[in-house]
Design a protein around this motif. Structure first.
Motif, short mmCIF file in Angstrom:
data_model
loop_
_atom_site.label_atom_id
_atom_site.label_comp_id
_atom_site.label_asym_id
_atom_site.label_seq_id
_atom_site.Cartn_x
_atom_site.Cartn_y
_atom_site.Cartn_z
N VAL A 138 2.01 28.62 -57.54
CA VAL A 138 1.13 28.72 -56.39
C VAL A 138 -0.24 28.56 -56.72
O VAL A 138 -0.54 29.14 -57.69
N ALA A 139 -0.91 27.77 -55.97
CA ALA A 139 -2.18 27.73 -56.30
C ALA A 139 -3.09 29.11 -56.24
O ALA A 139 -2.93 30.04 -55.51
N VAL A 140 -3.87 29.41 -57.33
CA VAL A 140 -4.63 30.45 -57.67
C VAL A 140 -6.23 30.51 -57.62
O VAL A 140 -6.44 29.57 -58.56
N ARG A 141 -6.63 31.33 -57.24
CA ARG A 141 -8.25 31.59 -57.50
C ARG A 141 -8.71 33.03 -57.62
O ARG A 141 -8.12 33.80 -56.86
N GLY A 145 -13.52 39.61 -57.37
CA GLY A 145 -12.92 40.85 -57.79
C GLY A 145 -11.25 40.75 -57.21
O GLY A 145 -10.68 41.47 -57.72
N TYR A 146 -10.86 39.80 -56.56
CA TYR A 146 -9.81 39.68 -55.91
C TYR A 146 -8.99 38.34 -56.28
O TYR A 146 -9.67 37.38 -56.80
N ILE A 147 -7.66 38.23 -56.39
CA ILE A 147 -6.82 37.03 -56.61
C ILE A 147 -6.42 36.47 -55.31
O ILE A 147 -5.84 37.43 -54.29
N TRP A 148 -6.76 35.35 -55.07
CA TRP A 148 -6.44 34.48 -53.76
C TRP A 148 -5.26 33.54 -54.09
O TRP A 148 -5.60 32.80 -55.37
N VAL A 149 -4.58 33.32 -52.99
CA VAL A 149 -3.40 32.46 -53.48
C VAL A 149 -3.21 31.41 -52.25
O VAL A 149 -3.70 31.88 -51.10
N CYS A 150 -2.73 30.30 -52.38
CA CYS A 150 -2.56 29.17 -51.38
C CYS A 150 -1.22 28.60 -51.74
O CYS A 150 -0.98 27.96 -52.61
N THR A 151 -0.33 28.68 -50.59
CA THR A 151 1.14 28.19 -50.79
C THR A 151 1.29 26.53 -50.54
O THR A 151 2.28 26.02 -50.85
#
Length: 382
Positions: A138-141, A145-151
């Motif tokens: 899954v795409a990660v950024r 200071g947080y982990i963001w994702v997009c499926t």
């Protein structure tokens, strides 16, 4: 189910809202899961929750359960929690630390980069490509200071969506950068199980027409909120502390050590940002509050709220209770209002929706975005 545009403008000062079905209809919620939560950048985990290689946490994004972890190089990674063999959940523990992930059904085993590294009789199946049959990534950024994702298979631009929402609220990303959020430390976290649709929570956060009614402590600190105009009404507008107020605390007393890089016009002022679809950022001179929302049903939303301070404040054990108490109280008051509004969404009297007064007109932009996003043709239909 038909996605409809908002009704015609109401007389005088009023604008229409979404109809009641948007807040309880399972079909609407299914569209939101598919076209919003599973195709947007979602803020899911604070980086400190995954401090070491192998640390992991399970999160729900739309209909999908994900494993969020760090590989041996400390890089954030995210995978669908689905074994590539027969589909069993690979990870069944909510959080922890792992050297590898192994399915409990047939022992297919994956390393922290998601690669298939072992399975019964795998050496006898030389045609099975270990990368192809690894965990689906899954795409990660990492940001703030947080982990963001997009499926989504093709994630939207982070700059245009997430950073675009920041610019819409505070004028330029640099105005948020002054707070150094990525360098702050988690001082307190409180979770809320709210029996209300996620959109009611967003709409509530975006307006302050209700502040004089249900937030006496907040309006004591920021008197202008009693007039009903929210900090998000105009670009880079904030709520100024009252003359005798020393800090953003439950009684207006002094807070803790001020963030060193904030601009002069950010001192003694509260700013707020809504990042669609699941993040609220609240900035004050000595700390930042981040809400992350995870809709779990048409009428239920799980919310995690983090209070972030300078590392020295947390490490030295400075008293942050009064700072936390203020927004915890605001959260409780807001969520109670949302829960008491939720039943009305199913009333026949709200079938065609309600109304927005001028202090709430900016909420219509959120409604327009929602309709356009979940429309079958990616735009509002008649």
């Amino acid at each position: 189910m038909i996605i409809e545009q908002l009704t015609e403008p109401l007389p005088g000062s009023l604008m229409p809202t979404l109809s009641g079905s948007y807040y309880h209809d399972p079909a609407v919620f299914a569209l939101e899961q598919e076209r919003i939560f599973e195709k947007s950048w979602m803020c899911v985990v604070h980086a400190a929750d995954l401090a070491k290689p192998g640390d992991f946490k399970l999160v729900q994004v739309g209909r999908e359960q994900l494993i969020i972890t760090r590989n041996r190089r400390g890089e954030a990674r995210a995978y669908f929690n689905v074994c590539r063999h027969r589909g069993m959940q690979v990870c069944t523990t909510e959080s922890g630390n792992a050297r590898r992930f192994q399915c409990g059904y047939h022992a297919w085993t994956y390393d922290l980069d998601g690669k298939l590294i072992a399975a019964p009789n795998l050496t006898k199946m030389p045609d099975v490509d270990k990368d192809t049959y690894g965990l689906q990534t899954v795409a990660v950024r990492e940001w703030l200071g947080y982990i963001w994702v997009c499926t989504a298979e093709e994630p939207p631009s982070f700059e245009e969506t997430v950073l675009g929402d920041v610019v819409d609220r505070v004028g330029e990303v640099e105005n948020l950068d002054h707070y150094g959020v990525e360098n702050l430390k988690l001082g307190r976290r409180i979770a809320y199980d709210v029996q209300a649709n996620w959109k009611l929570i967003i709409e509530n956060f975006m307006e302050c027409y209700h502040c004089a009614t249900i937030h006496p402590e907040l309006t004591n600190v920021i008197p202008q909120f009693a007039d009903g105009w929210a900090a998000q009404t105009k670009v880079n507008s904030g709520g100024v502390f009252g003359e005798d107020v020393e800090g953003f605390t439950v009684d207006g007393s002094a807070g803790v050590t001020k963030l060193p890089q904030i601009a002069p016009d950010q001192d003694r002022t509260y700013f707020a940002i809504t990042i669609r679809p699941n993040v609220f950022i609240n900035m004050v001179p000595d700390h930042v509050i981040v809400h992350r929302m995870f809709p779990t049903g048409p009428k239920r939303t799980y919310v995690e709220c983090d209070w972030l301070f300078l590392p020295d404040v947390v490490d030295q054990g400075m008293d942050i209770d009064k700072s936390v108490q203020l927004f915890d109280l605001v959260n409780q008051q807001d969520f109670d209002a949302c829960e008491k509004t939720q039943p009305g969404m199913e009333s026949r009297l709200y079938a065609e929706g309600g109304s927005l007064v001028p202090a709430e007109h900016h909420i219509s932009e959120f409604h327009d975005w929602l309709i356009k996003t979940i429309s079958p043709n990616a735009q509002a239909t008649a």
